[in-house]
Design a protein around this motif. Structure first.
Motif, PDB file in Angstrom:
ATOM      1  N   VAL A  34       0.960  -1.207   0.108  1.00 36.72           N
ATOM      2  CA  VAL A  34       0.079  -0.104   0.017  1.00 36.72           C
ATOM      3  C   VAL A  34       0.715   1.138   0.024  1.00 36.72           C
ATOM      4  CG1 VAL A  34      -1.613   1.167   1.254  1.00 36.72           C
ATOM      5  CG2 VAL A  34      -1.996  -1.168   0.922  1.00 36.72           C
ATOM      6  N   PHE A  35       1.975   1.224   0.655  1.00 36.78           N
ATOM      7  CA  PHE A  35       2.889   2.474   0.850  1.00 36.78           C
ATOM      8  C   PHE A  35       3.673   2.639  -0.535  1.00 36.78           C
ATOM      9  CE2 PHE A  35       7.205   4.084   1.481  1.00 36.78           C
ATOM     10  CZ  PHE A  35       6.708   5.382   1.975  1.00 36.78           C
ATOM     11  N   LEU A  36       4.082   1.568  -1.173  1.00 34.83           N
ATOM     12  CA  LEU A  36       4.746   1.861  -2.371  1.00 34.83           C
ATOM     13  C   LEU A  36       3.536   2.228  -3.547  1.00 34.83           C
ATOM     14  CD1 LEU A  36       7.046  -1.281  -2.539  1.00 34.83           C
ATOM     15  CD2 LEU A  36       7.764   1.149  -2.276  1.00 34.83           C
ATOM     16  N   THR A  37       2.368   1.836  -3.518  1.00 35.98           N
ATOM     17  CA  THR A  37       1.496   2.030  -4.545  1.00 35.98           C
ATOM     18  C   THR A  37       1.098   3.369  -4.180  1.00 35.98           C
ATOM     19  OG1 THR A  37       0.604  -0.109  -4.421  1.00 35.98           O
ATOM     20  CG2 THR A  37      -0.975   1.748  -5.549  1.00 35.98           C
ATOM     21  N   LEU A  38       0.875   4.126  -3.066  1.00 39.47           N
ATOM     22  CA  LEU A  38       0.715   5.462  -2.882  1.00 39.47           C
ATOM     23  C   LEU A  38       1.700   6.278  -3.183  1.00 39.47           C
ATOM     24  CD1 LEU A  38      -1.199   5.149   0.698  1.00 39.47           C
ATOM     25  CD2 LEU A  38      -2.158   5.775  -1.517  1.00 39.47           C
ATOM     26  N   LEU A  39       3.106   5.888  -3.015  1.00 42.41           N
ATOM     27  CA  LEU A  39       4.061   6.695  -3.220  1.00 42.41           C
ATOM     28  C   LEU A  39       4.268   6.699  -4.973  1.00 42.41           C
ATOM     29  CD1 LEU A  39       6.762   7.801  -2.008  1.00 42.41           C
ATOM     30  CD2 LEU A  39       7.859   5.670  -2.322  1.00 42.41           C
ATOM     31  N   LEU A  40       3.851   5.729  -5.428  1.00 43.77           N
ATOM     32  CA  LEU A  40       3.987   5.654  -7.397  1.00 43.77           C
ATOM     33  C   LEU A  40       2.725   6.526  -7.709  1.00 43.77           C
ATOM     34  CD1 LEU A  40       4.844   4.516  -9.896  1.00 43.77           C
ATOM     35  CD2 LEU A  40       3.134   2.640  -9.526  1.00 43.77           C
ATOM     36  N   LEU A  41       1.474   6.601  -6.958  1.00 44.85           N
ATOM     37  CA  LEU A  41       0.779   7.571  -7.402  1.00 44.85           C
ATOM     38  C   LEU A  41       0.901   8.955  -7.217  1.00 44.85           C
ATOM     39  CD1 LEU A  41      -2.483   5.464  -6.315  1.00 44.85           C
ATOM     40  CD2 LEU A  41      -1.826   5.507  -8.667  1.00 44.85           C
ATOM     41  N   GLY A  42       1.546   9.078  -6.055  1.00 41.77           N
ATOM     42  CA  GLY A  42       1.942  10.456  -5.759  1.00 41.77           C
ATOM     43  C   GLY A  42       3.110  11.116  -6.662  1.00 41.77           C
ATOM     44  N   THR A  43       3.983  10.091  -7.079  1.00 39.50           N
ATOM     45  CA  THR A  43       5.112  10.442  -8.117  1.00 39.50           C
ATOM     46  C   THR A  43       4.317  10.657  -9.469  1.00 39.50           C
ATOM     47  OG1 THR A  43       6.422   9.171  -6.822  1.00 39.50           O
ATOM     48  CG2 THR A  43       7.141   9.747  -9.241  1.00 39.50           C
ATOM     49  N   LEU A  44       3.628   9.883  -9.871  1.00 40.56           N
ATOM     50  CA  LEU A  44       2.743  10.177 -11.207  1.00 40.56           C
ATOM     51  C   LEU A  44       2.018  11.336 -11.169  1.00 40.56           C
ATOM     52  CD1 LEU A  44       1.889   6.590 -11.982  1.00 40.56           C
ATOM     53  CD2 LEU A  44       3.741   7.654 -13.013  1.00 40.56           C
ATOM     54  N   SER A  45       1.150  11.897 -10.174  1.00 39.82           N
ATOM     55  CA  SER A  45       0.353  12.759 -10.112  1.00 39.82           C
ATOM     56  C   SER A  45       1.427  14.348 -10.349  1.00 39.82           C
ATOM     57  CB  SER A  45      -0.432  12.942  -8.814  1.00 39.82           C
ATOM     58  OG  SER A  45       0.613  13.208  -7.857  1.00 39.82           O
ATOM     59  N   PHE A  46       2.537  14.032  -9.661  1.00 37.07           N
ATOM     60  CA  PHE A  46       3.472  15.288  -9.687  1.00 37.07           C
ATOM     61  C   PHE A  46       4.180  15.491 -10.900  1.00 37.07           C
ATOM     62  CE2 PHE A  46       3.878  15.315  -5.027  1.00 37.07           C
ATOM     63  CZ  PHE A  46       3.420  16.463  -4.854  1.00 37.07           C
ATOM     64  N   ASN A  47       4.361  14.158 -11.691  1.00 35.27           N
ATOM     65  CA  ASN A  47       5.153  14.342 -13.111  1.00 35.27           C
ATOM     66  C   ASN A  47       4.021  14.725 -14.186  1.00 35.27           C
ATOM     67  OD1 ASN A  47       7.645  13.602 -12.369  1.00 35.27           O
ATOM     68  ND2 ASN A  47       7.301  11.362 -12.580  1.00 35.27           N
ATOM     69  N   ARG A  48       2.649  14.486 -14.109  1.00 31.63           N
ATOM     70  CA  ARG A  48       1.637  14.663 -14.900  1.00 31.63           C
ATOM     71  C   ARG A  48       1.536  16.489 -15.176  1.00 31.63           C
ATOM     72  NH1 ARG A  48      -4.200  13.290 -13.361  1.00 31.63           N
ATOM     73  NH2 ARG A  48      -3.554  14.540 -11.556  1.00 31.63           N
ATOM     74  N   ASN A  49       1.671  17.247 -14.260  1.00 28.32           N
ATOM     75  CA  ASN A  49       1.671  18.572 -14.259  1.00 28.32           C
ATOM     76  C   ASN A  49       2.631  19.212 -15.335  1.00 28.32           C
ATOM     77  OD1 ASN A  49      -0.480  18.565 -12.597  1.00 28.32           O
ATOM     78  ND2 ASN A  49       0.628  18.873 -10.617  1.00 28.32           N
ATOM     79  N   LYS A  50       3.930  18.552 -15.575  1.00 22.61           N
ATOM     80  CA  LYS A  50       4.921  18.993 -16.233  1.00 22.61           C
ATOM     81  C   LYS A  50       4.733  18.910 -17.674  1.00 22.61           C
ATOM     82  CE  LYS A  50       8.318  18.515 -12.562  1.00 22.61           C
ATOM     83  NZ  LYS A  50       9.551  18.195 -12.050  1.00 22.61           N
TER      84      LYS A  50
END
Length: 50
Positions: A34-50
Motif C-alpha cells: 500500500v505504501f509503495l502504491t501510494l508513493l507511485l501514485l504521488g510521483t505520477l501525479s506530480f509528473n503529470r503537471n509538467k
C-alpha cells in the motif's frame, strides 16, 4: 487449582502470541504494498503537471 488456572492462562497467552506472530509478515507485506502504491501514485501525479 490455582496452579492449573495460572498454567491455562499462560498457555492461552502464548498461543495468542504465536498466532499473532504468524500473521505479522502478511500485514507487513500488505502495508509495504500500500505504501509503495501510494508513493507511485504521488510521483505520477506530480509528473503529470509538467
Amino acid at each position: 487449582m490455582i496452579v492449573q488456572t495460572v498454567t491455562n492462562f499462560v498457555v492461552a497467552a502464548e498461543a495468542e502470541r504465536a498466532e499473532r506472530a504468524e500473521h505479522e509478515p502478511y500485514l507487513v507485506g500488505v502495508s509495504v504494498f500500500v505504501f509503495l502504491t501510494l508513493l507511485l501514485l504521488g510521483t505520477l501525479s506530480f509528473n503529470r503537471n509538467k
